[in-house]
Motif scaffolding. Structure first.
Motif, PDB file in Angstrom:
ATOM      1  N   HIS A  87       0.729  -1.155  -0.029  1.00 59.61           N
ATOM      2  CA  HIS A  87       0.011  -0.296  -0.103  1.00 59.61           C
ATOM      3  C   HIS A  87       0.821   1.120  -0.186  1.00 59.61           C
ATOM      4  O   HIS A  87       1.696   1.418   0.846  1.00 59.61           O
ATOM      5  N   THR A  88       0.706   2.169  -0.794  1.00 64.26           N
ATOM      6  CA  THR A  88       1.471   3.455  -0.920  1.00 64.26           C
ATOM      7  C   THR A  88       0.880   4.648  -0.390  1.00 64.26           C
ATOM      8  O   THR A  88      -0.629   4.566  -0.384  1.00 64.26           O
ATOM      9  N   VAL A  89       1.150   5.371   0.221  1.00 62.06           N
ATOM     10  CA  VAL A  89       0.722   6.648   0.868  1.00 62.06           C
ATOM     11  C   VAL A  89       1.659   7.799   0.310  1.00 62.06           C
ATOM     12  O   VAL A  89       2.880   7.754   0.061  1.00 62.06           O
ATOM     13  N   THR A  90       1.126   8.969   0.405  1.00 65.12           N
ATOM     14  CA  THR A  90       2.144  10.180   0.111  1.00 65.12           C
ATOM     15  C   THR A  90       1.839  11.224   1.284  1.00 65.12           C
ATOM     16  O   THR A  90       0.667  11.235   2.163  1.00 65.12           O
ATOM     17  N   VAL A  91       2.694  11.942   1.391  1.00 62.57           N
ATOM     18  CA  VAL A  91       3.105  13.130   2.403  1.00 62.57           C
ATOM     19  C   VAL A  91       1.762  13.852   2.193  1.00 62.57           C
ATOM     20  O   VAL A  91       1.383  14.333   1.279  1.00 62.57           O
ATOM     21  N   GLY A  92       0.987  14.097   3.411  1.00 68.88           N
ATOM     22  CA  GLY A  92      -0.025  15.028   3.234  1.00 68.88           C
ATOM     23  C   GLY A  92      -1.483  14.315   3.169  1.00 68.88           C
ATOM     24  O   GLY A  92      -2.570  14.721   3.373  1.00 68.88           O
TER      25      GLY A  92
ATOM     26  N   THR B  54     -18.557  11.447  21.561  1.00 67.83           N
ATOM     27  CA  THR B  54     -18.349  11.116  20.066  1.00 67.83           C
ATOM     28  C   THR B  54     -16.890  11.266  19.628  1.00 67.83           C
ATOM     29  O   THR B  54     -16.473  12.558  19.818  1.00 67.83           O
ATOM     30  N   LEU B  55     -16.022  10.562  19.329  1.00 69.70           N
ATOM     31  CA  LEU B  55     -14.855  10.807  18.999  1.00 69.70           C
ATOM     32  C   LEU B  55     -14.300  10.605  17.665  1.00 69.70           C
ATOM     33  O   LEU B  55     -14.696   9.697  16.962  1.00 69.70           O
ATOM     34  N   THR B  56     -13.745  11.520  16.944  1.00 70.23           N
ATOM     35  CA  THR B  56     -12.983  11.417  15.490  1.00 70.23           C
ATOM     36  C   THR B  56     -11.945  11.545  15.344  1.00 70.23           C
ATOM     37  O   THR B  56     -11.183  12.457  16.026  1.00 70.23           O
ATOM     38  N   THR B  57     -11.074  10.749  14.953  1.00 69.73           N
ATOM     39  CA  THR B  57      -9.723  10.604  14.647  1.00 69.73           C
ATOM     40  C   THR B  57      -9.206  10.866  13.209  1.00 69.73           C
ATOM     41  O   THR B  57      -9.843  10.458  12.228  1.00 69.73           O
ATOM     42  N   THR B  58      -8.181  11.656  13.066  1.00 70.70           N
ATOM     43  CA  THR B  58      -7.574  11.988  11.896  1.00 70.70           C
ATOM     44  C   THR B  58      -6.374  11.689  11.931  1.00 70.70           C
ATOM     45  O   THR B  58      -5.568  11.962  12.823  1.00 70.70           O
ATOM     46  N   ALA B  59      -5.937  10.842  10.719  1.00 70.33           N
ATOM     47  CA  ALA B  59      -4.531  10.355  10.498  1.00 70.33           C
ATOM     48  C   ALA B  59      -3.743  11.219   9.299  1.00 70.33           C
ATOM     49  O   ALA B  59      -4.552  11.034   8.461  1.00 70.33           O
ATOM     50  N   THR B  60      -2.450  11.596   9.631  1.00 73.78           N
ATOM     51  CA  THR B  60      -2.102  12.475   8.427  1.00 73.78           C
ATOM     52  C   THR B  60      -0.701  11.668   8.235  1.00 73.78           C
ATOM     53  O   THR B  60      -0.221  11.594   9.103  1.00 73.78           O
ATOM     54  N   VAL B  61      -0.292  11.529   6.930  1.00 71.64           N
ATOM     55  CA  VAL B  61       1.161  11.113   6.635  1.00 71.64           C
ATOM     56  C   VAL B  61       2.110  12.387   6.737  1.00 71.64           C
ATOM     57  O   VAL B  61       1.673  13.340   6.048  1.00 71.64           O
TER      58      VAL B  61
ATOM     59  N   GLY C   9      10.419   2.886   2.264  1.00 76.73           N
ATOM     60  CA  GLY C   9       9.407   1.999   2.711  1.00 76.73           C
ATOM     61  C   GLY C   9       8.675   2.217   4.115  1.00 76.73           C
ATOM     62  O   GLY C   9       7.947   1.354   4.650  1.00 76.73           O
ATOM     63  N   VAL C  10       9.139   3.347   4.727  1.00 77.26           N
ATOM     64  CA  VAL C  10       8.203   3.448   5.938  1.00 77.26           C
ATOM     65  C   VAL C  10       7.739   4.851   5.979  1.00 77.26           C
ATOM     66  O   VAL C  10       8.204   6.053   5.584  1.00 77.26           O
ATOM     67  N   ALA C  11       6.346   4.858   6.444  1.00 79.99           N
ATOM     68  CA  ALA C  11       5.454   6.391   6.469  1.00 79.99           C
ATOM     69  C   ALA C  11       5.506   6.649   8.211  1.00 79.99           C
ATOM     70  O   ALA C  11       5.322   5.750   8.850  1.00 79.99           O
ATOM     71  N   GLY C  12       5.546   7.910   8.315  1.00 80.02           N
ATOM     72  CA  GLY C  12       5.159   8.436   9.479  1.00 80.02           C
ATOM     73  C   GLY C  12       3.997   9.136   9.526  1.00 80.02           C
ATOM     74  O   GLY C  12       3.547   9.579   8.473  1.00 80.02           O
ATOM     75  N   PHE C  13       3.193   9.128  10.556  1.00 82.69           N
ATOM     76  CA  PHE C  13       1.788   9.347  10.778  1.00 82.69           C
ATOM     77  C   PHE C  13       1.573  10.470  11.966  1.00 82.69           C
ATOM     78  O   PHE C  13       2.405  10.083  13.203  1.00 82.69           O
ATOM     79  N   GLU C  14       0.833  11.264  11.882  1.00 86.02           N
ATOM     80  CA  GLU C  14       0.537  12.125  13.079  1.00 86.02           C
ATOM     81  C   GLU C  14      -1.075  11.889  13.234  1.00 86.02           C
ATOM     82  O   GLU C  14      -1.920  11.619  12.258  1.00 86.02           O
ATOM     83  N   LEU C  15      -1.587  11.586  14.570  1.00 82.86           N
ATOM     84  CA  LEU C  15      -2.882  11.173  14.917  1.00 82.86           C
ATOM     85  C   LEU C  15      -3.451  12.224  15.729  1.00 82.86           C
ATOM     86  O   LEU C  15      -2.905  12.639  16.749  1.00 82.86           O
TER      87      LEU C  15
END
Length: 134
Positions: A5-10, A95-102, A108-114
């Motif tokens: 699975h690929t992800v992009t910054v942002g 009610t909780l909503t989570t946002t995850a951002t690359v 081959g390693v992605a960093g995420f902010e949650l």
């Protein structure tokens, strides 16, 4: 999900991780975790002894709910690290909503902010994670 699975910054994923958190669910978590701290299970203790408005959710329950967004996105088998900071209590009815951002992708390693917020927009958990990606 495989690490192809690929992800992009942002890139961002957002999900409601719990709608109208019930006291029953909090007590179920106490049973599953073995953490029967009366702040989470005993309304009278929470109010009269500890001085809180009532019982509140375990931090680790909130952490687990938050992590679902990431594990659903990249697969739990690809997670390399995950850590959070608890910034506010979570109450029954929330009610909780989570946002995850690359935030990064390299080798081959992605960093995420949650960030997890309650229905009033208050941040209750913030954290970071890394995962294998394609």
């Amino acid at each position: 999900m495989t690490a192809t699975h690929t992800v992009t910054v942002g890139e961002v994923r957002e999900a409601v991780v719990v709608d109208n958190l019930s006291r029953t669910r909090i007590v179920q978590y106490a049973g599953a975790s073995g953490d029967y701290n009366p702040l989470h299970t005993d309304e009278r203790f929470a109010r009269e002894v500890a001085g809180y408005p009532g019982v509140f959710a375990h931090g680790m329950l909130t952490m687990g709910l938050t992590g679902r967004v990431l594990s659903d996105w990249v697969g739990e088998e690809n997670l390399l690290s995950y850590g959070v900071r608890f910034t506010a209590q979570v109450w029954p009815g929330d009610t909780l909503t989570t946002t995850a951002t690359v935030t990064s992708v390299a080798d081959g390693v992605a960093g995420f902010e949650l960030v997890t917020k309650n229905q009033s927009g208050a941040t209750v958990v913030s954290g970071t994670a890394t995962a294998k990606v394609g």
